[in-house]
Design a protein around this motif. Structure first.
Motif, PDB file in Angstrom:
ATOM      1  N   ALA A  80     -17.001 -74.176  53.558  1.00  0.00           N
ATOM      2  CA  ALA A  80     -17.381 -73.292  52.459  1.00  0.00           C
ATOM      3  C   ALA A  80     -16.447 -73.411  51.253  1.00  0.00           C
ATOM      4  CB  ALA A  80     -17.417 -71.852  52.952  1.00  0.00           C
ATOM      5  N   ASP A  81     -16.955 -73.023  50.072  1.00  0.00           N
ATOM      6  CA  ASP A  81     -16.170 -73.010  48.835  1.00  0.00           C
ATOM      7  C   ASP A  81     -15.041 -71.990  48.911  1.00  0.00           C
ATOM      8  OD1 ASP A  81     -17.924 -74.798  47.770  1.00  0.00           O
ATOM      9  OD2 ASP A  81     -18.588 -73.527  46.104  1.00  0.00           O
ATOM     10  N   TYR A  82     -13.888 -72.368  48.359  1.00  0.00           N
ATOM     11  CA  TYR A  82     -12.778 -71.427  48.235  1.00  0.00           C
ATOM     12  C   TYR A  82     -13.195 -70.273  47.318  1.00  0.00           C
ATOM     13  CZ  TYR A  82      -8.062 -69.750  47.052  1.00  0.00           C
ATOM     14  OH  TYR A  82      -6.945 -68.988  46.843  1.00  0.00           O
ATOM     15  N   SER A  83     -13.930 -70.620  46.231  1.00  0.00           N
ATOM     16  CA  SER A  83     -14.345 -69.587  45.273  1.00  0.00           C
ATOM     17  C   SER A  83     -15.475 -68.709  45.825  1.00  0.00           C
ATOM     18  CB  SER A  83     -14.764 -70.216  43.943  1.00  0.00           C
ATOM     19  OG  SER A  83     -15.857 -71.099  44.132  1.00  0.00           O
ATOM     20  N   ILE A 119     -15.438 -53.291  43.640  1.00  0.00           N
ATOM     21  CA  ILE A 119     -15.117 -54.495  44.421  1.00  0.00           C
ATOM     22  C   ILE A 119     -16.324 -54.877  45.280  1.00  0.00           C
ATOM     23  CG2 ILE A 119     -13.705 -55.415  46.324  1.00  0.00           C
ATOM     24  CD1 ILE A 119     -11.373 -53.699  45.170  1.00  0.00           C
ATOM     25  N   CYS A 120     -16.922 -53.885  45.921  1.00  0.00           N
ATOM     26  CA  CYS A 120     -18.074 -54.158  46.796  1.00  0.00           C
ATOM     27  C   CYS A 120     -19.250 -54.745  46.016  1.00  0.00           C
ATOM     28  CB  CYS A 120     -18.506 -52.886  47.530  1.00  0.00           C
ATOM     29  SG  CYS A 120     -17.327 -52.399  48.792  1.00  0.00           S
ATOM     30  N   VAL A 121     -19.489 -54.244  44.767  1.00  0.00           N
ATOM     31  CA  VAL A 121     -20.561 -54.807  43.935  1.00  0.00           C
ATOM     32  C   VAL A 121     -20.261 -56.278  43.638  1.00  0.00           C
ATOM     33  CG1 VAL A 121     -21.761 -54.688  41.714  1.00  0.00           C
ATOM     34  CG2 VAL A 121     -21.147 -52.569  42.913  1.00  0.00           C
ATOM     35  N   GLY A 122     -18.992 -56.570  43.298  1.00  0.00           N
ATOM     36  CA  GLY A 122     -18.581 -57.950  43.041  1.00  0.00           C
ATOM     37  C   GLY A 122     -18.786 -58.836  44.252  1.00  0.00           C
ATOM     38  N   VAL A 123     -18.439 -58.313  45.412  1.00  0.00           N
ATOM     39  CA  VAL A 123     -18.589 -59.065  46.662  1.00  0.00           C
ATOM     40  C   VAL A 123     -20.070 -59.392  46.913  1.00  0.00           C
ATOM     41  CG1 VAL A 123     -18.404 -58.879  49.177  1.00  0.00           C
ATOM     42  CG2 VAL A 123     -16.479 -58.220  47.738  1.00  0.00           C
ATOM     43  N   LEU A 124     -20.948 -58.403  46.647  1.00  0.00           N
ATOM     44  CA  LEU A 124     -22.389 -58.638  46.839  1.00  0.00           C
ATOM     45  C   LEU A 124     -22.900 -59.731  45.896  1.00  0.00           C
ATOM     46  CD1 LEU A 124     -23.777 -55.023  47.373  1.00  0.00           C
ATOM     47  CD2 LEU A 124     -23.692 -56.885  49.045  1.00  0.00           C
ATOM     48  N   LEU A 125     -22.402 -59.708  44.635  1.00  0.00           N
ATOM     49  CA  LEU A 125     -22.814 -60.725  43.658  1.00  0.00           C
ATOM     50  C   LEU A 125     -22.416 -62.126  44.108  1.00  0.00           C
ATOM     51  CD1 LEU A 125     -22.153 -59.427  40.036  1.00  0.00           C
ATOM     52  CD2 LEU A 125     -24.218 -60.528  40.896  1.00  0.00           C
ATOM     53  N   VAL A 126     -21.152 -62.276  44.514  1.00  0.00           N
ATOM     54  CA  VAL A 126     -20.683 -63.591  44.956  1.00  0.00           C
ATOM     55  C   VAL A 126     -21.381 -63.986  46.256  1.00  0.00           C
ATOM     56  CG1 VAL A 126     -18.679 -64.953  45.674  1.00  0.00           C
ATOM     57  CG2 VAL A 126     -18.434 -63.276  43.857  1.00  0.00           C
ATOM     58  N   GLY A 127     -21.603 -63.004  47.117  1.00  0.00           N
ATOM     59  CA  GLY A 127     -22.189 -63.262  48.431  1.00  0.00           C
ATOM     60  C   GLY A 127     -23.535 -63.944  48.390  1.00  0.00           C
ATOM     61  N   GLN A 128     -24.328 -63.672  47.310  1.00  0.00           N
ATOM     62  CA  GLN A 128     -25.653 -64.287  47.270  1.00  0.00           C
ATOM     63  C   GLN A 128     -25.653 -65.643  46.556  1.00  0.00           C
ATOM     64  OE1 GLN A 128     -27.519 -64.048  44.065  1.00  0.00           O
ATOM     65  NE2 GLN A 128     -25.595 -63.290  43.256  1.00  0.00           N
ATOM     66  N   THR A 129     -24.477 -66.135  46.110  1.00  0.00           N
ATOM     67  CA  THR A 129     -24.433 -67.491  45.534  1.00  0.00           C
ATOM     68  C   THR A 129     -24.369 -68.520  46.665  1.00  0.00           C
ATOM     69  OG1 THR A 129     -22.006 -67.505  45.345  1.00  0.00           O
ATOM     70  CG2 THR A 129     -23.229 -66.685  43.441  1.00  0.00           C
ATOM     71  N   LYS A 130     -24.510 -69.788  46.308  1.00  0.00           N
ATOM     72  CA  LYS A 130     -24.519 -70.873  47.305  1.00  0.00           C
ATOM     73  C   LYS A 130     -23.115 -71.036  47.907  1.00  0.00           C
ATOM     74  CE  LYS A 130     -25.994 -75.671  47.497  1.00  0.00           C
ATOM     75  NZ  LYS A 130     -25.922 -76.881  46.670  1.00  0.00           N
ATOM     76  N   PRO A 131     -22.983 -70.907  49.245  1.00  0.00           N
ATOM     77  CA  PRO A 131     -21.641 -70.899  49.847  1.00  0.00           C
ATOM     78  C   PRO A 131     -20.881 -72.219  49.758  1.00  0.00           C
ATOM     79  CG  PRO A 131     -23.306 -70.108  51.400  1.00  0.00           C
ATOM     80  CD  PRO A 131     -24.034 -70.707  50.254  1.00  0.00           C
ATOM     81  N   ALA A 132     -21.611 -73.353  49.694  1.00  0.00           N
ATOM     82  CA  ALA A 132     -20.928 -74.648  49.651  1.00  0.00           C
ATOM     83  C   ALA A 132     -21.511 -75.505  48.538  1.00  0.00           C
ATOM     84  CB  ALA A 132     -21.065 -75.361  50.987  1.00  0.00           C
ATOM     85  N   THR A 133     -20.711 -75.767  47.488  1.00  0.00           N
ATOM     86  CA  THR A 133     -21.238 -76.527  46.338  1.00  0.00           C
ATOM     87  C   THR A 133     -20.642 -77.929  46.224  1.00  0.00           C
ATOM     88  OG1 THR A 133     -19.537 -75.674  44.843  1.00  0.00           O
ATOM     89  CG2 THR A 133     -21.592 -74.426  44.968  1.00  0.00           C
ATOM     90  N   VAL A 134     -19.601 -78.224  47.010  1.00  0.00           N
ATOM     91  CA  VAL A 134     -18.944 -79.523  46.879  1.00  0.00           C
ATOM     92  C   VAL A 134     -19.431 -80.460  47.979  1.00  0.00           C
ATOM     93  CG1 VAL A 134     -16.741 -80.740  46.735  1.00  0.00           C
ATOM     94  CG2 VAL A 134     -16.916 -78.401  45.912  1.00  0.00           C
ATOM     95  N   SER A 135     -20.205 -81.484  47.576  1.00  0.00           N
ATOM     96  CA  SER A 135     -20.684 -82.424  48.592  1.00  0.00           C
ATOM     97  C   SER A 135     -19.652 -83.519  48.830  1.00  0.00           C
ATOM     98  CB  SER A 135     -22.021 -83.023  48.192  1.00  0.00           C
ATOM     99  OG  SER A 135     -21.986 -83.404  46.838  1.00  0.00           O
TER     100      SER A 135
END
Lengths: 139, 123
Positions: A80-83, A119-135
């Motif tokens: 998974a992405d660090y970010s 913080i929880c709202v921020g976590v939800l926002l990041v949570g729905q992005t793609k977990p792994a972007t570096v191929s």
């Protein structure tokens, strides 16, 4: 279930283990270090603290949980992405605030609860992005 | 106050730097075959034979010992939230060093986390 969805579920589960280990570990360390007393920054002060900490079972239990944190962190970072992992792991602040309130009996102000909510709202926002972007890993 | 500020700086810089180095090492290691204990053990063994891991670990160790000292000076519900100032620093490192795609909603989430943390830290 799509592949991205599976990766997200897997990532979130390991992050949950990671967060619980980190928070329980920190809580145990805090409790152990409070027992040891404030650290005095001098050669004698540091060695005395180290000596007292070494014979404190609460600190060892805390270290055990922090080892669990490092192992689960390493596992999730293998795909998974660090970010992704880092901000999603911030939901631990909510867990931390609850633990500090319940077990350390620290007073939690309304302002702090508002911060935890944001913080929880921020976590939800990041949570729905793609977990792994570096191929192609950088190394 | 100054010793607290210095300790927090050391804690955040070494923590984020160490995590980024270990992230590089873990991507090079690759995923574990499964979540069975033996596979996980093999995976962790493979990971610790990676040079990046041994660069990252001492930095995380410094961060950890600084945390122990900070915890003896301050309440945990102050120490831990302030430590998440490293979230913006970490996202920048992820974008420019690890070449991750940090999308708009990911940035928004990271910034909200930081704002939330600031509110928590000043409460």
């Amino acid at each position: 279930m799509s592949r991205e969805h599976k990766v997200r579920i897997k990532t979130l589960l390991v992050v949950l283990v990671m967060v619980l280990c980190a928070n329980i570990g920190d809580l145990l360390l805090k409790s152990g270090m409070t027992h040891v007393g404030a650290v005095e920054i001098s050669a004698e002060g540091l060695s005395e603290t180290l000596r007292l900490a070494m014979f404190n079972s609460t600190i060892w239990l805390g270290i055990f949980f922090l080892v669990g944190f490092v192992a689960s962190y390493m596992t999730v970072m293998s795909w998974a992405d660090y970010s992704y992992v880092m901000p999603v792991g911030a939901f631990g602040y909510a867990v931390n605030t609850l633990l500090a309130r319940i077990f350390l009996h620290e007073t939690v102000s309304l302002q702090r609860w508002v911060g935890v909510f944001i913080i929880c709202v921020g976590v939800l926002l990041v949570g729905q992005t793609k977990p792994a972007t570096v191929s192609n890993p950088p190394v | 106050m100054i010793r607290n500020l210095l300790a927090f700086t050391l804690f955040i810089a070494c923590g984020t730097g160490g995590e980024i180095l270990i992230s590089i090492g873990m991507k090079a290691t690759g995923e574990p075959g499964s979540f069975r204990p033996l596979d996980l053990f093999r995976f962790l063994l493979k990971a610790i034979r990676n040079g990046w891991f041994w660069l990252g670990l001492p930095m995380m160790a410094i961060s950890f010992y600084t945390l122990l000292i900070l915890l003896s000076w301050n309440p945990i519900s102050l120490v831990i939230p302030i430590s998440s100032m490293s979230y913006v620093l970490g996202a920048l490192g992820a974008k420019y060093i690890l070449k991750e795609e940090v999308s708009v909603s990911r940035w928004t989430g990271v910034l909200l986390v930081s704002v939330g943390v600031l509110i928590v830290a000043t409460s």
